[in-house]
Design a protein around this motif. Structure first.
Motif, PDB file in Angstrom:
ATOM      1  N   GLN A 126      49.061  24.114  36.065  1.00 51.36           N
ATOM      2  CA  GLN A 126      48.777  24.598  34.532  1.00 51.36           C
ATOM      3  C   GLN A 126      47.591  24.947  34.691  1.00 51.36           C
ATOM      4  O   GLN A 126      46.655  23.562  34.708  1.00 51.36           O
ATOM      5  CB  GLN A 126      49.383  23.889  33.121  1.00 51.36           C
ATOM      6  N   GLY A 127      47.122  26.317  34.277  1.00 51.38           N
ATOM      7  CA  GLY A 127      45.683  26.324  33.592  1.00 51.38           C
ATOM      8  C   GLY A 127      44.856  26.590  35.525  1.00 51.38           C
ATOM      9  O   GLY A 127      43.768  27.790  34.679  1.00 51.38           O
ATOM     10  N   ALA A 128      45.682  27.575  36.538  1.00 50.48           N
ATOM     11  CA  ALA A 128      45.443  27.415  37.126  1.00 50.48           C
ATOM     12  C   ALA A 128      45.667  29.054  37.445  1.00 50.48           C
ATOM     13  O   ALA A 128      47.151  29.142  37.834  1.00 50.48           O
ATOM     14  CB  ALA A 128      45.727  26.536  38.630  1.00 50.48           C
ATOM     15  N   ILE A 129      44.870  30.672  37.956  1.00 53.09           N
ATOM     16  CA  ILE A 129      45.443  31.372  38.249  1.00 53.09           C
ATOM     17  C   ILE A 129      45.562  31.185  39.889  1.00 53.09           C
ATOM     18  O   ILE A 129      44.394  30.739  40.744  1.00 53.09           O
ATOM     19  CB  ILE A 129      44.128  33.072  37.380  1.00 53.09           C
ATOM     20  N   CYS A 130      46.313  31.712  40.643  1.00 53.73           N
ATOM     21  CA  CYS A 130      46.376  31.649  41.865  1.00 53.73           C
ATOM     22  C   CYS A 130      46.963  33.530  42.723  1.00 53.73           C
ATOM     23  O   CYS A 130      46.831  34.548  41.153  1.00 53.73           O
ATOM     24  CB  CYS A 130      47.737  31.339  42.508  1.00 53.73           C
ATOM     25  N   ILE A 131      46.523  33.489  43.681  1.00 56.81           N
ATOM     26  CA  ILE A 131      46.481  35.067  43.651  1.00 56.81           C
ATOM     27  C   ILE A 131      47.070  35.121  45.078  1.00 56.81           C
ATOM     28  O   ILE A 131      46.984  34.271  46.391  1.00 56.81           O
ATOM     29  CB  ILE A 131      44.967  35.873  44.409  1.00 56.81           C
ATOM     30  N   GLU A 132      48.278  36.019  45.319  1.00 52.57           N
ATOM     31  CA  GLU A 132      49.227  36.042  46.396  1.00 52.57           C
ATOM     32  C   GLU A 132      49.024  37.438  46.783  1.00 52.57           C
ATOM     33  O   GLU A 132      48.595  38.097  46.347  1.00 52.57           O
ATOM     34  CB  GLU A 132      50.766  36.153  45.533  1.00 52.57           C
ATOM     35  N   SER A 133      49.264  37.492  48.462  1.00 48.53           N
ATOM     36  CA  SER A 133      48.800  38.292  49.216  1.00 48.53           C
ATOM     37  C   SER A 133      49.983  38.604  50.485  1.00 48.53           C
ATOM     38  O   SER A 133      50.664  37.303  50.785  1.00 48.53           O
ATOM     39  CB  SER A 133      47.931  38.570  49.612  1.00 48.53           C
ATOM     40  N   ARG A 134      49.626  39.600  51.732  1.00 51.14           N
ATOM     41  CA  ARG A 134      50.549  39.450  52.452  1.00 51.14           C
ATOM     42  C   ARG A 134      49.392  38.515  54.219  1.00 51.14           C
ATOM     43  O   ARG A 134      48.104  38.691  53.618  1.00 51.14           O
ATOM     44  CB  ARG A 134      50.454  40.527  52.926  1.00 51.14           C
ATOM     45  N   VAL A 135      50.102  38.031  54.396  1.00 57.71           N
ATOM     46  CA  VAL A 135      49.821  37.445  55.870  1.00 57.71           C
ATOM     47  C   VAL A 135      49.254  37.813  55.879  1.00 57.71           C
ATOM     48  O   VAL A 135      50.024  39.158  56.700  1.00 57.71           O
ATOM     49  CB  VAL A 135      51.231  36.215  55.790  1.00 57.71           C
ATOM     50  N   GLY A 136      48.396  38.225  57.065  1.00 58.62           N
ATOM     51  CA  GLY A 136      48.088  38.911  57.982  1.00 58.62           C
ATOM     52  C   GLY A 136      47.099  39.874  57.710  1.00 58.62           C
ATOM     53  O   GLY A 136      46.313  40.711  58.284  1.00 58.62           O
ATOM     54  N   ASP A 137      46.897  40.045  56.291  1.00 63.39           N
ATOM     55  CA  ASP A 137      45.690  41.022  55.806  1.00 63.39           C
ATOM     56  C   ASP A 137      44.447  40.407  55.637  1.00 63.39           C
ATOM     57  O   ASP A 137      44.173  40.474  54.154  1.00 63.39           O
ATOM     58  CB  ASP A 137      46.548  41.637  54.600  1.00 63.39           C
ATOM     59  N   GLU A 138      43.984  41.259  56.809  1.00 60.82           N
ATOM     60  CA  GLU A 138      42.384  39.846  56.579  1.00 60.82           C
ATOM     61  C   GLU A 138      41.950  41.263  55.596  1.00 60.82           C
ATOM     62  O   GLU A 138      40.634  40.884  55.104  1.00 60.82           O
ATOM     63  CB  GLU A 138      42.074  40.470  58.375  1.00 60.82           C
ATOM     64  N   ARG A 139      42.101  42.428  55.289  1.00 60.25           N
ATOM     65  CA  ARG A 139      41.189  43.024  54.287  1.00 60.25           C
ATOM     66  C   ARG A 139      41.446  42.477  53.142  1.00 60.25           C
ATOM     67  O   ARG A 139      39.944  42.163  52.510  1.00 60.25           O
ATOM     68  CB  ARG A 139      41.665  44.575  53.867  1.00 60.25           C
ATOM     69  N   ILE A 140      42.176  41.597  52.330  1.00 59.01           N
ATOM     70  CA  ILE A 140      42.644  41.436  51.299  1.00 59.01           C
ATOM     71  C   ILE A 140      42.261  39.865  51.537  1.00 59.01           C
ATOM     72  O   ILE A 140      42.184  39.215  50.619  1.00 59.01           O
ATOM     73  CB  ILE A 140      44.028  42.006  50.599  1.00 59.01           C
ATOM     74  N   ALA A 141      42.527  39.687  52.265  1.00 49.04           N
ATOM     75  CA  ALA A 141      41.930  37.889  52.733  1.00 49.04           C
ATOM     76  C   ALA A 141      40.835  37.188  52.402  1.00 49.04           C
ATOM     77  O   ALA A 141      40.184  36.727  51.960  1.00 49.04           O
ATOM     78  CB  ALA A 141      42.495  37.190  54.119  1.00 49.04           C
ATOM     79  N   SER A 142      40.052  38.441  53.227  1.00 46.66           N
ATOM     80  CA  SER A 142      38.119  38.762  53.136  1.00 46.66           C
ATOM     81  C   SER A 142      37.805  38.851  51.553  1.00 46.66           C
ATOM     82  O   SER A 142      36.647  38.367  51.279  1.00 46.66           O
ATOM     83  CB  SER A 142      37.825  39.456  53.892  1.00 46.66           C
ATOM     84  N   LEU A 143      38.661  39.689  50.848  1.00 43.82           N
ATOM     85  CA  LEU A 143      38.560  40.401  49.269  1.00 43.82           C
ATOM     86  C   LEU A 143      38.281  39.485  48.802  1.00 43.82           C
ATOM     87  O   LEU A 143      37.375  38.780  47.798  1.00 43.82           O
ATOM     88  CB  LEU A 143      39.020  41.648  49.232  1.00 43.82           C
ATOM     89  N   VAL A 144      39.267  38.314  48.973  1.00 51.62           N
ATOM     90  CA  VAL A 144      39.262  37.035  48.080  1.00 51.62           C
ATOM     91  C   VAL A 144      39.117  35.892  47.572  1.00 51.62           C
ATOM     92  O   VAL A 144      38.376  35.423  46.829  1.00 51.62           O
ATOM     93  CB  VAL A 144      41.291  37.506  47.584  1.00 51.62           C
ATOM     94  N   GLN A 145      38.551  36.041  49.253  1.00 56.16           N
ATOM     95  CA  GLN A 145      37.887  34.692  49.247  1.00 56.16           C
ATOM     96  C   GLN A 145      36.744  34.538  49.053  1.00 56.16           C
ATOM     97  O   GLN A 145      36.595  33.096  48.215  1.00 56.16           O
ATOM     98  CB  GLN A 145      37.787  34.521  51.616  1.00 56.16           C
ATOM     99  N   ALA A 146      36.050  35.280  48.577  1.00 56.51           N
ATOM    100  CA  ALA A 146      34.715  35.459  47.735  1.00 56.51           C
ATOM    101  C   ALA A 146      35.014  34.623  46.563  1.00 56.51           C
ATOM    102  O   ALA A 146      34.653  34.656  45.511  1.00 56.51           O
ATOM    103  CB  ALA A 146      34.392  36.529  47.712  1.00 56.51           C
TER     104      ALA A 146
END
Length: 309
Positions: free
Chosen positions: A200-220
């Motif tokens: 409760q209270g936490a927003i999560c982001i789901e993405s495709r495994v291996g999508d490095e572009r999105i992984a680096s974007l959301v890691q920030a």
């Protein structure tokens, strides 16, 4: 420099859109990108369409994620923004939870007609909620209450309350804050006596495994303490095969490199309650949650999950 527009998938409720907008704003700030670099894509889910019965009878948590995850898998969106408490513990193959935003207030609130608190409701008053956890916790405190199904988004539930369909309802403070409606709370409930839903209270982001572009974007914009807390809570849920059919609650708290967890399972009438605690290093968060789930299952006994379902 990001060039392609990033498509953010979300449900269409006011709260879901607020969470998607918050995610977009954090990504814009983290990467110095304009608003036009992102597109919010609204996806209607099965959970949004079912309004006449509890989710526990309709299929559980996955009803709020299925269609969004299908869009993620087939490339119509690049990432999905969810309420963590809506996420099943097992994700479709090829998808992962790649980031958690800093957690909001975890507490529940009671909103009573005429400004009443939960303890001030008349004997046999009507409580509106679709959450088995909230039902069980409320009945634990007030076994005299009558509980009716209150489905729909936050605004729908508030309209039902105003229309007199119940004498009070229970909502997450985090959602009310994100909608700037927290002033409506009659009472903020103590999380020790009224523990929140796992996640409760936490927003999560789901993405495709291996999508490095999105992984680096959301890691920030990933918040490590929230990530550790959710790893523990989701492991507890998974160890109990958690779904909407079992009232359960729990909260992990991170302080420095340590994490503490408290969990609870109840019967729907609040009459039987089992509690568990655990603590350790944040790097062992998932193991702590799994162990707590195993121990509370043993404590409750084999018949607990079948005696009332």
């Amino acid at each position: 420099m990001q060039t392609d527009v990033v498509k953010i998938g979300t449900r269409g409720s006011a709260l879901a859109l607020a969470q998607a907008a918050e995610t977009r704003a954090r990504l814009m700030a983290a990467h110095a990108l304009p608003k036009e670099a992102f597109e919010i894509v609204v996806i209607r889910t099965s959970g949004d369409q079912i309004q006449d019965r509890p989710l526990s009878e309709a299929g559980g948590k996955g009803l709020f994620t299925k269609e969004i995850e299908e869009a993620l898998l087939d490339g119509r969106i690049d990432l999905a923004v969810h309420s963590s408490k809506d996420m099943p513990t097992v994700l479709p193959q090829g998808l992962e939870l790649s980031a958690f935003l800093e957690r909001e207030d975890v507490r529940d609130v009671f909103i009573g007609r005429d400004g009443k608190r939960l303890e001030e409701l008349a004997q046999g008053a009507n409580l509106g909620t679709s959450s088995l956890r909230r039902q069980a916790l409320a009945l634990r405190l007030r076994p005299d209450l009558k509980v009716g199904i209150f489905r729909g988004n936050v605004q729908t539930r508030l309209r039902k309350l105003e229309a007199g369909e119940a004498d009070g309802t229970l909502l997450a403070l985090a959602g009310l804050k994100r909608l700037k409606l927290d002033h409506l709370a009659t009472e903020i409930l103590d999380p020790t006596a009224f523990p929140p839903a796992l996640g409760q209270g936490a927003i999560c982001i789901e993405s495709r495994v291996g999508d490095e572009r999105i992984a680096s974007l959301v890691q920030a914009i990933h918040h490590p303490p929230t990530g550790f807390a959710l790893s523990c809570e989701r492991a507890f849920l998974a160890a109990l095969d958690g779904s909407c059919r079992t009232p359960m609650a729990g909260l992990a708290r991170v302080e420095g490199d340590r994490i503490s967890f408290s969990g609870m399972i109840l019967t729907p009438d609040g009459g039987e309650v089992h509690e568990i605690d655990g603590e350790g290093a944040v790097t062992d968060a998932a193991e702590i949650g799994t162990d707590a789930g195993r121990r509370i299952r043993e404590r409750a006994g084999a018949g607990f999950f079948t005696s009332w379902s």
